[in-house]
Design an enzyme around this catalytic site. Structure first.
Site, PDB file in Angstrom:
ATOM      1  N   ARG A   1       8.228 -24.296  -1.050  1.00 43.79           N
ATOM      2  CA  ARG A   1       8.737 -22.912  -1.114  1.00 43.79           C
ATOM      3  C   ARG A   1       8.876 -22.461  -2.572  1.00 43.79           C
ATOM      4  O   ARG A   1       8.746 -21.287  -2.897  1.00 43.79           O
ATOM      5  CB  ARG A   1      10.075 -22.797  -0.375  1.00 43.79           C
TER       6      ARG A   1
ATOM      7  N   TYR B   1       1.610   2.704   3.478  1.00 48.32           N
ATOM      8  CA  TYR B   1       1.553   1.910   4.711  1.00 48.32           C
ATOM      9  C   TYR B   1       2.904   2.087   5.436  1.00 48.32           C
ATOM     10  O   TYR B   1       3.962   1.885   4.832  1.00 48.32           O
ATOM     11  CB  TYR B   1       1.271   0.454   4.355  1.00 48.32           C
TER      12      TYR B   1
ATOM     13  N   ASP C   1       1.080  -0.539  -5.190  1.00 45.86           N
ATOM     14  CA  ASP C   1       0.397  -1.288  -4.132  1.00 45.86           C
ATOM     15  C   ASP C   1      -1.107  -1.095  -4.357  1.00 45.86           C
ATOM     16  O   ASP C   1      -1.634   0.012  -4.191  1.00 45.86           O
ATOM     17  CB  ASP C   1       0.832  -0.759  -2.757  1.00 45.86           C
TER      18      ASP C   1
ATOM     19  N   LYS D   1      -6.172  -8.235   3.236  1.00 46.15           N
ATOM     20  CA  LYS D   1      -7.245  -7.246   3.187  1.00 46.15           C
ATOM     21  C   LYS D   1      -8.373  -7.713   2.263  1.00 46.15           C
ATOM     22  O   LYS D   1      -8.890  -8.793   2.439  1.00 46.15           O
ATOM     23  CB  LYS D   1      -6.650  -5.890   2.776  1.00 46.15           C
TER      24      LYS D   1
END
Ligand code: LCS
Length: 394
Positions: free
Chosen positions: A58, A111, A183, A208
């Site tokens: 992590r 988005y 973004d 994407k």
């Protein structure tokens, strides 16, 4: 010549600087949740940040770090932070940069979930927000309050393909002490480098274009400075939205072909946008490569190519859009974008369904808007597909 000053394609193939004692040409998958310390003293040094040794996945992992270094290099940033999804990247940034009483300004076309989480959830913790049409930067200036901390821009925006002037945003952000977050999912660093235009932080849905093969969900944050990187990285670790080594491996593989995929997809997209613009059943087309795009000149200035996303509306409105989506045979009716396959969807009822009807209307997300993510198939087949589906539209 080193990888640092080499061209974009060379960086895609040789970037990230991964090396190991086996001479692995490809970055291996380090599928281990935790890492052994040689001594207790070494373990303590790792936690103090005095040793670069790995601790726990992590916090850091060689496969994930190789991808983080690679994307950071492509974006010209100080460091990258891999996350479990694009929303993981966005939430890492929101959580790290916004506190009770703070205000954020954002593009109204973003988005859907990037907006919904601010308005429905961060608002519960005292975060205020204003969503404006950022393609006119005067709207940003008017929305600034004494407590504004973050300017969050998506350009080109999902799904309106609206474009915001990043240099102008960066000037506004600097004058007003705001952190500019961009973004960059729709362009990828191949077509747009927001940090070079003055942004402080870039976020990606790597689901994407960066990965490009519709087989993982992942995200990335890239910070311009070391200080910002450390702040955002510690938040990601605390939130626990880390990327996974196996996902990272797939993204490293997909990333190598980013430029060739993007070149082919946008070549197809240009031909399709021109075809749609001439079609008698199509009312309007929004694509940055078309002169009819309201920010065509700005797109040419701040982007190295128009990308592979087209939005358009049919004369018959949503009913016609539905007929089209139900009749495509090669393009796939599915959400997501930026993959090798062409995908078609209806934002108002799918990706942006949770945005209120009034906010959708204000952001230009009309009921008739159809979003098309152009893939790398043979363009004649994609045109054939659209033609036969449009024939069925009344
Ligand atoms: N930013 C943009 C511009 C996006 O398009 C998406 C996802 C995200 C962030 C979130 O990334 P994720 O968590 O899904 O990796 N966009 C989607 C879309 O348009 N259809 O499905 C997902």
């Amino acid at each position: 010549m080193s990888v640092n000053n080499s061209g974009f394609n060379t960086k895609l193939i040789h970037g990230g600087g991964y090396k190991d004692k086996y001479g692995s040409v490809n970055v291996p998958i380090f599928q281990s949740s935790t890492f052994e310390f040689e001594t207790a003293e070494e373990g303590a040094r790792c936690f103090l940040g005095e040793s670069e040794g790995y601790i726990y996945t992590r916090i850091g992992n060689p496969t994930i770090n190789a991808l983080e270094r690679s994307v950071a290099e492509l974006e010209n940033g100080f460091g990258g932070i891999g996350t479990s999804s694009g929303m993981g990247a966005i939430n890492t940034v929101y959580m790290a940069l916004l506190s009770k009483g703070d205000h954020m300004i954002s593009s109204d076309a973003v988005y859907g979930p990037s907006r919904v989480i601010i308005e429905e959830h961060y608002s519960r913790f005292g975060v205020d927000s204003t969503y404006v049409t950022t393609s006119d930067v005067e709207n940003i200036k008017k929305a600034i309050k004494p407590n504004t901390k973050v300017l969050y821009i998506e350009t080109p925006a999902n799904p309106t393909i609206e474009i915001t002037d990043l240099k102008a945003c960066s000037e506004i952000a600097k004058e007003n002490g705001l952190v500019l977050v961009v973004d960059n999912t729709f362009s990828s660093p191949y077509l747009q480098k927001p940090l070079d235009l003055g942004a402080d932080v870039v976020v990606h849905s790597m689901t994407k274009f960066i990965n490009g093969h519709a087989d993982i969900v992942g995200g990335m944050v890239v910070a311009k400075t070391k200080e910002m990187y450390k702040k955002l990285r510690s938040m990601m670790i605390a939130l626990g939205c880390n990327l996974d080594p196996h996902q990272s491996y797939l993204v490293i593989r997909g990333l190598k072909t980013l430029a060739v995929r993007m070149d082919r997809a946008q070549e197809n997209a240009m031909i399709i946008a021109e075809y749609l613009e001439k079609h008698p059943k199509v009312e309007w087309v929004r694509y940055p490569g078309l002169k009819s795009h309201p920010q065509y000149e700005l797109a040419k200035k701040q982007m190295d190519g128009p990308g592979a996303l087209i939005s358009f509306g049919l004369k018959g409105g949503f009913q016609s859009g539905k007929t089209l989506m139900n009749n495509v045979k090669i393009s796939i009716l599915a959400v997501s974008l930026g993959g090798v396959e062409s995908l078609i969807e209806h934002p108002a009822s799918m990706t942006h369904s949770k945005v209120s009807p009034a906010d959708k209307a204000k952001a230009g997300i009309s009921d008739g808007l159809v979003r098309y993510s152009v893939g790398i198939e043979d363009v004649k087949d994609l045109i054939w597909d659209l033609e036969q589906a449009l024939e069925k539209v009344k």
